[in-house]
Structures are given as C-alpha cells and as structure tokens.
Design a protein around this motif. Structure first.
Motif, mmCIF file in Angstrom:
data_model
loop_
_atom_site.group_PDB
_atom_site.id
_atom_site.type_symbol
_atom_site.label_atom_id
_atom_site.label_comp_id
_atom_site.label_asym_id
_atom_site.label_seq_id
_atom_site.Cartn_x
_atom_site.Cartn_y
_atom_site.Cartn_z
ATOM 1 N N ALA A 126 0.836 -1.200 0.000
ATOM 2 C CA ALA A 126 0.000 0.000 0.000
ATOM 3 C C ALA A 126 0.874 1.254 0.000
ATOM 4 O O ALA A 126 0.569 2.229 -0.698
ATOM 5 N N ALA A 127 1.974 1.236 0.757
ATOM 6 C CA ALA A 127 2.886 2.378 0.789
ATOM 7 C C ALA A 127 3.514 2.603 -0.592
ATOM 8 O O ALA A 127 3.624 3.737 -1.057
ATOM 9 N N SER A 128 3.893 1.526 -1.248
ATOM 10 C CA SER A 128 4.461 1.623 -2.594
ATOM 11 C C SER A 128 3.434 2.202 -3.569
ATOM 12 O O SER A 128 3.752 3.065 -4.391
ATOM 13 N N HIS A 129 2.206 1.727 -3.457
ATOM 14 C CA HIS A 129 1.112 2.243 -4.286
ATOM 15 C C HIS A 129 0.926 3.743 -4.035
ATOM 16 O O HIS A 129 0.806 4.539 -4.976
ATOM 17 N N ALA A 130 0.898 4.129 -2.769
ATOM 18 C CA ALA A 130 0.699 5.534 -2.414
ATOM 19 C C ALA A 130 1.821 6.397 -2.977
ATOM 20 O O ALA A 130 1.569 7.469 -3.539
ATOM 21 N N LEU A 131 3.060 5.937 -2.839
ATOM 22 C CA LEU A 131 4.204 6.684 -3.384
ATOM 23 C C LEU A 131 4.087 6.859 -4.893
ATOM 24 O O LEU A 131 4.355 7.939 -5.421
ATOM 25 N N SER A 132 3.673 5.804 -5.572
ATOM 26 C CA SER A 132 3.561 5.883 -7.028
ATOM 27 C C SER A 132 2.459 6.841 -7.469
ATOM 28 O O SER A 132 2.426 7.264 -8.615
ATOM 29 N N ARG A 133 1.572 7.185 -6.557
ATOM 30 C CA ARG A 133 0.485 8.122 -6.856
ATOM 31 C C ARG A 133 0.766 9.510 -6.292
ATOM 32 O O ARG A 133 -0.114 10.354 -6.239
ATOM 33 N N GLY A 134 2.003 9.728 -5.803
ATOM 34 C CA GLY A 134 2.386 11.056 -5.345
ATOM 35 C C GLY A 134 2.189 11.337 -3.868
ATOM 36 O O GLY A 134 2.363 12.473 -3.427
ATOM 37 N N ALA A 135 1.855 10.337 -3.091
ATOM 38 C CA ALA A 135 1.660 10.557 -1.651
ATOM 39 C C ALA A 135 2.999 10.711 -0.940
ATOM 40 O O ALA A 135 4.013 10.171 -1.370
ATOM 41 N N HIS A 136 2.978 11.449 0.160
ATOM 42 C CA HIS A 136 4.168 11.590 0.993
ATOM 43 C C HIS A 136 3.930 11.052 2.400
ATOM 44 O O HIS A 136 4.864 10.915 3.186
#
Length: 119
Positions: free
Chosen positions: A37-47
């Motif tokens: 989920a963290a990897s997914h979030a990073l790939s979508r621009g999340a910090h």
C-alpha cells in the motif's frame, strides 16, 4: 485485505486500511500489505500514510512503526497515526559516479545517460 487512497482529501496523504483474518495474523501478511500500500501511495504522489486505530491495538501500532517513524495523535481511545513515506531515489542517484579508469582520480565517469561527461 489492504487499501490505500486519498480518503481524507489532504494533499499527499493516503489513508491506510488493513484487515487480516484472526487465524492468519502474526505471519507478516499485514506488514506485506502495508508495504505494498505504501508503494502504491508513493507511485500516486503521496508523501504520508495515515491510519486511525484504537490505542490498545498494539499489533497494528507496531506494524505502523515498522513502516517508518510515525507521528501519533491521541483522540480519546484512538490514535491518528501518520507515517512519512520515503522519497524515491532518482535514477541518477541510484548508482554513484565511478572514477574514470586510468585518468585523473578526481574525474568522474557516468554510465550512459547518467551525466554530463558521457562519451
């Protein structure tokens, strides 16, 4: 089951949801889901990942601490936990420059496409 998305509508913050059946807990499944989920979030621009959990849910809080260095905000019997996500390393920084063979030891050689002194 795991999910991560911009539920709270705070820019760059993805809310994390995890559920692992009781019979399958304590086997690393939740941590694997959270890392995905963290990897997914990073790939979508999340910090940041955000999770809301009961303060007594020690397994979940331990899992969140294994993801990074969280900040916890107490809200009565619950915690709002924020885990900063690591910034991805740029391709140019993944491989440090190598010294140029046989040349000036202070000279740097970059692989093709890595830097200004490419052949």
């Amino acid at each position: 089951m795991g999910s991560a998305g911009p539920v709270s509508r705070q820019p760059g913050v993805f809310d994390l949801g995890l559920q692992v059946a009781d019979a399958h807990q304590r086997r690393g499944i939740g941590l694997a889901l959270a890392r995905h989920a963290a990897s997914h979030a990073l790939s979508r621009g999340a910090h940041t990942l955000s999770a809301y959990a009961e303060a007594s849910n020690l397994p979940m809080l331990g899992l969140l601490r294994r993801l990074g260095h969280p900040t916890e905000f107490r809200e009565a019997a619950h915690l709002d936990v924020r885990v900063p996500l690591p910034r991805p390393v740029s391709p140019a920084r993944r491989h440090p420059p190598r010294p140029r063979p046989g040349g000036d030891p202070s000279a740097v050689h970059h692989a093709a496409g890595e830097g200004p002194d490419q052949p």
